[in-house]
Design an enzyme around this catalytic site. Structure first.
Site, mmCIF file in Angstrom:
data_model
loop_
_atom_site.group_PDB
_atom_site.id
_atom_site.type_symbol
_atom_site.label_atom_id
_atom_site.label_comp_id
_atom_site.label_asym_id
_atom_site.label_seq_id
_atom_site.Cartn_x
_atom_site.Cartn_y
_atom_site.Cartn_z
ATOM 1 N N ASN A 150 0.829 -1.305 0.084
ATOM 2 C CA ASN A 150 -0.055 -0.106 -0.082
ATOM 3 C C ASN A 150 0.865 1.273 -0.124
ATOM 4 O O ASN A 150 0.447 2.071 -0.735
ATOM 5 C CB ASN A 150 -0.900 -0.094 1.064
ATOM 6 C CG ASN A 150 -0.393 0.105 2.623
ATOM 7 O OD1 ASN A 150 0.673 -0.630 2.737
ATOM 8 N ND2 ASN A 150 -0.944 0.669 3.695
ATOM 9 N N CYS A 283 -3.365 1.398 6.514
ATOM 10 C CA CYS A 283 -3.636 0.681 7.667
ATOM 11 C C CYS A 283 -4.336 1.362 8.674
ATOM 12 O O CYS A 283 -5.179 0.944 9.708
ATOM 13 C CB CYS A 283 -2.478 -0.013 8.418
ATOM 14 S SG CYS A 283 -1.040 1.109 8.657
ATOM 15 N N GLU A 459 7.475 0.846 16.638
ATOM 16 C CA GLU A 459 8.399 1.353 15.877
ATOM 17 C C GLU A 459 8.489 2.875 16.058
ATOM 18 O O GLU A 459 7.607 3.677 16.544
ATOM 19 C CB GLU A 459 8.251 1.244 14.425
ATOM 20 C CG GLU A 459 8.072 -0.068 13.844
ATOM 21 C CD GLU A 459 7.946 -0.489 12.688
ATOM 22 O OE1 GLU A 459 7.013 0.033 12.010
ATOM 23 O OE2 GLU A 459 8.183 -1.490 11.987
HETATM 24 P P1 NAD Z 1 0.315 -9.097 3.214
HETATM 25 O O1 NAD Z 1 0.269 -9.707 4.542
HETATM 26 O O2 NAD Z 1 -0.633 -10.073 2.288
HETATM 27 O O3 NAD Z 1 1.640 -9.220 2.449
HETATM 28 C C1 NAD Z 1 2.603 -8.362 3.273
HETATM 29 C C2 NAD Z 1 4.105 -8.963 2.797
HETATM 30 O O4 NAD Z 1 3.962 -10.285 3.580
HETATM 31 C C3 NAD Z 1 4.321 -9.095 1.475
HETATM 32 O O5 NAD Z 1 5.518 -8.817 1.167
HETATM 33 C C4 NAD Z 1 4.051 -10.628 1.366
HETATM 34 O O6 NAD Z 1 4.653 -11.413 -0.134
HETATM 35 C C5 NAD Z 1 4.497 -11.277 2.504
HETATM 36 N N1 NAD Z 1 3.936 -12.472 3.003
HETATM 37 C C6 NAD Z 1 2.644 -12.921 2.881
HETATM 38 N N2 NAD Z 1 2.459 -14.301 3.462
HETATM 39 C C7 NAD Z 1 3.740 -14.664 4.078
HETATM 40 C C8 NAD Z 1 4.383 -15.871 4.627
HETATM 41 N N3 NAD Z 1 3.621 -16.609 5.103
HETATM 42 N N4 NAD Z 1 5.584 -15.420 5.276
HETATM 43 C C9 NAD Z 1 6.233 -14.605 4.945
HETATM 44 N N5 NAD Z 1 5.892 -13.552 3.874
HETATM 45 C C10 NAD Z 1 4.547 -13.525 3.708
HETATM 46 O O7 NAD Z 1 -0.112 -7.893 3.305
HETATM 47 P P2 NAD Z 1 -0.307 -6.748 1.940
HETATM 48 O O8 NAD Z 1 -1.787 -7.115 1.444
HETATM 49 O O9 NAD Z 1 0.664 -6.521 1.313
HETATM 50 O O10 NAD Z 1 -0.883 -5.388 2.782
HETATM 51 C C11 NAD Z 1 -2.051 -5.071 3.348
HETATM 52 C C12 NAD Z 1 -2.160 -5.397 5.069
HETATM 53 O O11 NAD Z 1 -0.951 -4.681 5.444
HETATM 54 C C13 NAD Z 1 -3.323 -4.998 5.387
HETATM 55 O O12 NAD Z 1 -3.766 -5.756 6.510
HETATM 56 C C14 NAD Z 1 -2.730 -3.632 6.004
HETATM 57 O O13 NAD Z 1 -3.653 -3.232 7.289
HETATM 58 C C15 NAD Z 1 -1.575 -3.911 6.580
HETATM 59 N N6 NAD Z 1 -0.635 -2.865 6.968
HETATM 60 C C16 NAD Z 1 -0.047 -2.602 8.522
HETATM 61 C C17 NAD Z 1 0.420 -1.440 8.598
HETATM 62 C C18 NAD Z 1 0.818 -1.253 9.838
HETATM 63 O O14 NAD Z 1 1.751 -0.368 10.034
HETATM 64 N N7 NAD Z 1 0.224 -1.768 10.963
HETATM 65 C C19 NAD Z 1 0.901 -0.649 7.637
HETATM 66 C C20 NAD Z 1 0.587 -0.780 6.185
HETATM 67 C C21 NAD Z 1 -0.102 -2.003 5.783
#
Ligand code: NAD
Length: 478
Positions: A150, A283, A459
């Site tokens: 995002n 998020c 963080e």
């Molecule tokens: P996602 O969890 O699908 O993917 C995030 C990353 O994790 C990607 O690089 C993906 O390839 C990797 N990944 C997925 N499964 C994995 C596994 N089993 N092992 C290791 N790596 C793995 O998330 P997304 O769809 O890219 O992003 C959206 C999500 O991120 C939303 O839930 C959002 O709320 C969250 N988010 C949180 C924050 C925060 O600061 N809390 C900030 C931005 C986004």
């Protein structure tokens, strides 16, 4: 057409078996490039390079690392236009947003941590006449940095910068949907003088692929993940085998609480932003809006009117407020949430569908849904799109209870001109980041992170250094 490569030990490279995956622009549906698809072999290679590089990088002075980090920031700023265009092409977000938020903040992340590390202190305790204790801060080792789609460069640099400042080396696994700016960052790091192996980038997918190979790797000491809560759970399991230190920034379902005594215009204008900026794919977006009953009708009318004025369209057009969602798959997911909300009694006050003239891209109208309650899926699950719900409330106690009735605990916003109430409600809401009469205003020294299933760890400022460094105590007998 762009070919996006890994960056391992100072070299841009393909996967050992030549495997690639396609990359698409979600605003046009067009294929824009191919990306090297890494797996265990590339992760092994990158981790070995990072481990070798740690031997020297971990011993550099904070001042040397800070100087390199300022050069990285300079180069990000010099390449702002190109980076912003790559980010927009990968994500579908408005170019104006990439230029004003994503890329400037990425540069600032490096500047902030470069300056912060030079001023870091530790602690000392004197046992009078007996001993003197002091703590030394040391880097941990190799970090696996896994980022979401995002805010690709913004959130990636939020990890890389404190990692480098602390003296750790890293293997980055960018989100598969947004690979381009990560490889560009690798180029910038190389130009800025980051030694080979200190920053490595391996592209690929998450589960049973590059992501899990990184989290399982026995020679990786730290994992910092920003992603979905379900991903956080999977990563925690796989990181357990070698007891890695974890920082998990996960999903949110953030309440936006509006009391009748607020500054209405300010609350409305900011709520438009906190609901729909970056297509609601932030998020921290306030996806559950609660309005005190005496103001409810006026607030709904004002919000619908302002939402109607938002321009959904071509991300490259400077007049666009809302671009495309990240992918057609995600668009269908968002549509599914809206459909089920209506089936459960929700009423669409505005939006709720794909714009007629934009069917070629993954566009969705900014959407407000009323007549829902805490039992509806739409108020409980993270949609991560331009969709918010709105509900009236009668008392402070009631709204605190509804706001806290969730597994998430990332952010919350409170609108009121009553100072005592602001303090009271802020103290009661179960979330790591609370804003009063504002939203998304961040001092990078402050702790950032989620409570409950929105994450583990904090963080920002010293909190990032707590994660990326070890403290060891030295006790000297007097
Ligand atoms: P996602 O969890 O699908 O993917 C995030 C990353 O994790 C990607 O690089 C993906 O390839 C990797 N990944 C997925 N499964 C994995 C596994 N089993 N092992 C290791 N790596 C793995 O998330 P997304 O769809 O890219 O992003 C959206 C999500 O991120 C939303 O839930 C959002 O709320 C969250 N988010 C949180 C924050 C925060 O600061 N809390 C900030 C931005 C986004």
């Amino acid at each position: 057409m762009e070919k996006v490569l890994h960056f391992i030990d100072g070299t841009f490279c393909e996967s050992h078996d030549g495997r690639t995956f396609d990359n698409f622009n979600p605003a046009t549906g067009e294929k824009i490039g191919v990306v090297a698809e890494g797996g265990k072999a590339e992760i092994d290679q990158a981790v070995a390079a990072a481990r070798r590089a740690f031997k020297t990088w971990g011993k550099t002075s904070a001042a040397e690392r800070a100087a390199i980090m300022h050069r990285i920031a300079d180069l990000i700023e010099e390449n702002l236009d190109e980076l912003a265009l790559l980010e927009t092409t990968d994500t579908g977000k408005p170019l104006t947003l990439a230029k004003s938020l994503d890329i400037p903040r990425s540069a600032y992340n490096f500047r902030f941590f470069a300056d912060f590390v030079k001023g870091m202190s530790t602690e000392a305790f004197e046992m009078e006449g007996v001993a003197l204790n002091y703590a030394l801060r040391r880097p941990v080792g190799v970090a696996g940095l896994i980022s979401p789609w995002n805010l690709p460069l913004f959130l990636l640099t939020w990890k890389v910068a404190p990692c480098l400042a602390a003296g750790d080396t890293c293997v980055i696994k960018p989100a598969e949907l947004t690979p381009m700016t990560a490889t560009k960052l690798a180029e910038i790091c190389q130009k800025a003088g980051v030694p080979n192996g200190v920053v490595n980038v391996v592209h690929g997918f998450g589960p049973d692929a590059a992501g899990s190979a990184l989290t399982e790797h026995p020679d990786v000491d730290l994992i910092s993940l920003t992603g979905e809560t379900t991903t956080g759970k999977a990563v925690m399991k796989s990181a357990a085998s070698s007891l890695k230190r974890l920082s998990l920034e996960l999903g949110g379902k953030n309440p936006n609480i509006v009391f009748a005594d607020c500054d209405l215009e300010d609350a409305l204008t900011t709520t438009i932003r906190s609901s729909f900026v970056n297509q609601g794919e932030v998020c921290l977006c306030g996806s559950r809006i609660y309005v005190e009953r005496p103001l409810y009708d006026r607030f709904v009318a004002g919000l619908v009117e302002k939402t109607a004025q938002l321009v959904v369209g071509d991300p490259l057009d400077p007049n666009t407020n809302v671009g495309a969602l990240i992918s057609f798959e995600h668009l269908e997911r968002v549509e599914g949430f809206v459909r089920r909300a209506v089936e459960q009694g929700g009423r669409i006050l505005i939006g709720g569908k794909r714009p007629e003239h934009l069917k070629h891209g993954a566009f969705f109208e900014p959407t407000i849904i009323g007549d829902v309650d805490s039992s509806c899926e739409i108020t409980r699950q993270e949609v991560f799109g331009p969709v918010v719900t709105i509900q009236p409330f009668d008392t402070e106690e009631e709204v605190i209870a509804i706001a806290n009735d969730t597994n998430y605990g990332l952010g919350a916003t409170i609108w009121t001109s009553n100072l005592k109430r602001a303090h009271r409600v802020a103290a009661e809401i179960e979330a790591g980041v609370i804003w009063v009469n504002t939203w998304f205003l961040r001092d990078l020294r402050t702790p950032f992170g989620g409570m409950k299933q929105s994450g583990i760890g904090r963080e920002g400022g010293v909190h990032s250094f707590e994660f990326f460094s070890e403290l060891k105590n030295v006790c000297i007998k007097l």
